[in-house]
Design an enzyme around this catalytic site. Structure first.
Site, PDB file in Angstrom:
ATOM      1  N   ASP A 172       0.831  -1.196   0.000  1.00  0.00           N
ATOM      2  CA  ASP A 172       0.000   0.000   0.000  1.00  0.00           C
ATOM      3  C   ASP A 172       0.870   1.253   0.000  1.00  0.00           C
ATOM      4  O   ASP A 172       2.010   1.249   0.489  1.00  0.00           O
ATOM      5  CB  ASP A 172      -0.901   0.031   1.237  1.00  0.00           C
ATOM      6  CG  ASP A 172      -1.965  -1.039   1.212  1.00  0.00           C
ATOM      7  OD1 ASP A 172      -2.197  -1.642   0.150  1.00  0.00           O
ATOM      8  OD2 ASP A 172      -2.565  -1.280   2.281  1.00  0.00           O
ATOM      9  N   ARG A 173       0.311   2.334  -0.501  1.00  0.00           N
ATOM     10  CA  ARG A 173       1.028   3.609  -0.566  1.00  0.00           C
ATOM     11  C   ARG A 173       1.652   3.987   0.777  1.00  0.00           C
ATOM     12  O   ARG A 173       2.817   4.403   0.849  1.00  0.00           O
ATOM     13  CB  ARG A 173       0.070   4.719  -1.020  1.00  0.00           C
ATOM     14  CG  ARG A 173       0.695   6.114  -1.034  1.00  0.00           C
ATOM     15  CD  ARG A 173      -0.360   7.178  -1.287  1.00  0.00           C
ATOM     16  NE  ARG A 173      -0.889   7.091  -2.642  1.00  0.00           N
ATOM     17  CZ  ARG A 173      -0.376   7.741  -3.683  1.00  0.00           C
ATOM     18  NH1 ARG A 173       0.677   8.531  -3.535  1.00  0.00           N
ATOM     19  NH2 ARG A 173      -0.928   7.623  -4.869  1.00  0.00           N
TER      20      ARG A 173
END
Length: 246
Positions: free
Chosen positions: A66-67
């Site tokens: 995830d970012r």
């Protein structure tokens, strides 16, 4: 959300945790997407040219983070390596260990979260929810420390996802009543960065040799909360008892 500014080649190579002829493991910084989204924009892939090390093509992502998640990110150096890594991930043969700081206090010291996950709805992209009709999802967990941080009870968890569902750790922790700090979608204390680190990865890339084991350092944005739970930079502090076999 701030626009990601690509790193210099020197900065990119300084984040390299492991390198061999087949794969690289990069210490992914929090706050950057690993690949370009449908609308384009800068991503970590923009930095991969610095990681060719003499090969004709850039390395490529073998999986995703995830970012806002920091830590171990595996890259394949060429097509055959990517095929091998992709199969290992698909078969669940790659060991993944995450550290998280969660809001609240788990009642036990360790356990398993076996809750299937599905899409929240068609309007929320990749947002997920616990769904009896969803895909199987299993996470093992243990408490490594407890404490108070910013006047609230928190716990330091070690998480081992045995499946690779989207947002699995974030949804599972929230469903148990102890959401990951800094998670603006499922979690608590959205005013702090996401307290989730891909701490360790174990890759049996060789058919005859020992698996490759790589650990990522604790990023600056997690040190304060982890220290409140007993973590120390030299690794000495680990107040939790050993977890039983699950």
């Amino acid at each position: 959300m701030a626009t990601y500014v690509p790193m210099t080649p020197e900065e990119t190579r300084a984040r390299l945790l492991y390198r061999d002829g087949l794969m690289l493991v990069l210490d992914k910084p929090a706050g950057v997407a690993v690949h370009r989204g449908p609308k384009g924009g800068a991503s970590l892939e923009d930095d991969f040219d610095a990681l060719r090390f003499g090969l004709p093509r850039n390395p490529a992502l073998a999986h995703r983070l995830d970012r806002e998640t920091a830590g171990c990110l595996v890259l394949g150096r060429h097509h055959k390596a990517l095929e091998r890594l992709g199969l290992l991930f698909k078969q669940g043969k790659i060991g993944k260990t995450y550290w998280a700081v969660v809001a609240g206090e788990p009642a036990a010291e360790s356990g398993a979260i076996d809750l299937p996950l599905g899409r929240l709805d068609d309007t929320r992209g990749w947002w997920m929810k616990v769904d009896p009709e969803g895909q199987p999802a299993l996470t093992l967990w243990r408490v490594r420390g407890r404490g108070l941080w910013r006047e609230a009870a928190v716990a330091w968890l070690e998480l081992e996802p045995k499946t690779g569902r989207t947002h699995q750790l974030r949804v599972h922790c929230a469903a148990m009543g102890w959401a990951i700090l800094g998670d603006p979608v499922y979690g608590a204390r959205a005013d702090v960065p996401l307290q989730l680190l891909a701490r360790k990865i174990v890759v049996p890339i060789s058919k005859s040799g020992a698996p490759v084991e790589v650990e990522a350092p604790v990023p600056p944005h997690m040190r304060e909360a982890l220290a409140a739970c007993g973590w120390a930079p030299d690794g000495v502090a680990d107040p939790a008892p050993a977890a039983p076999d699950l």
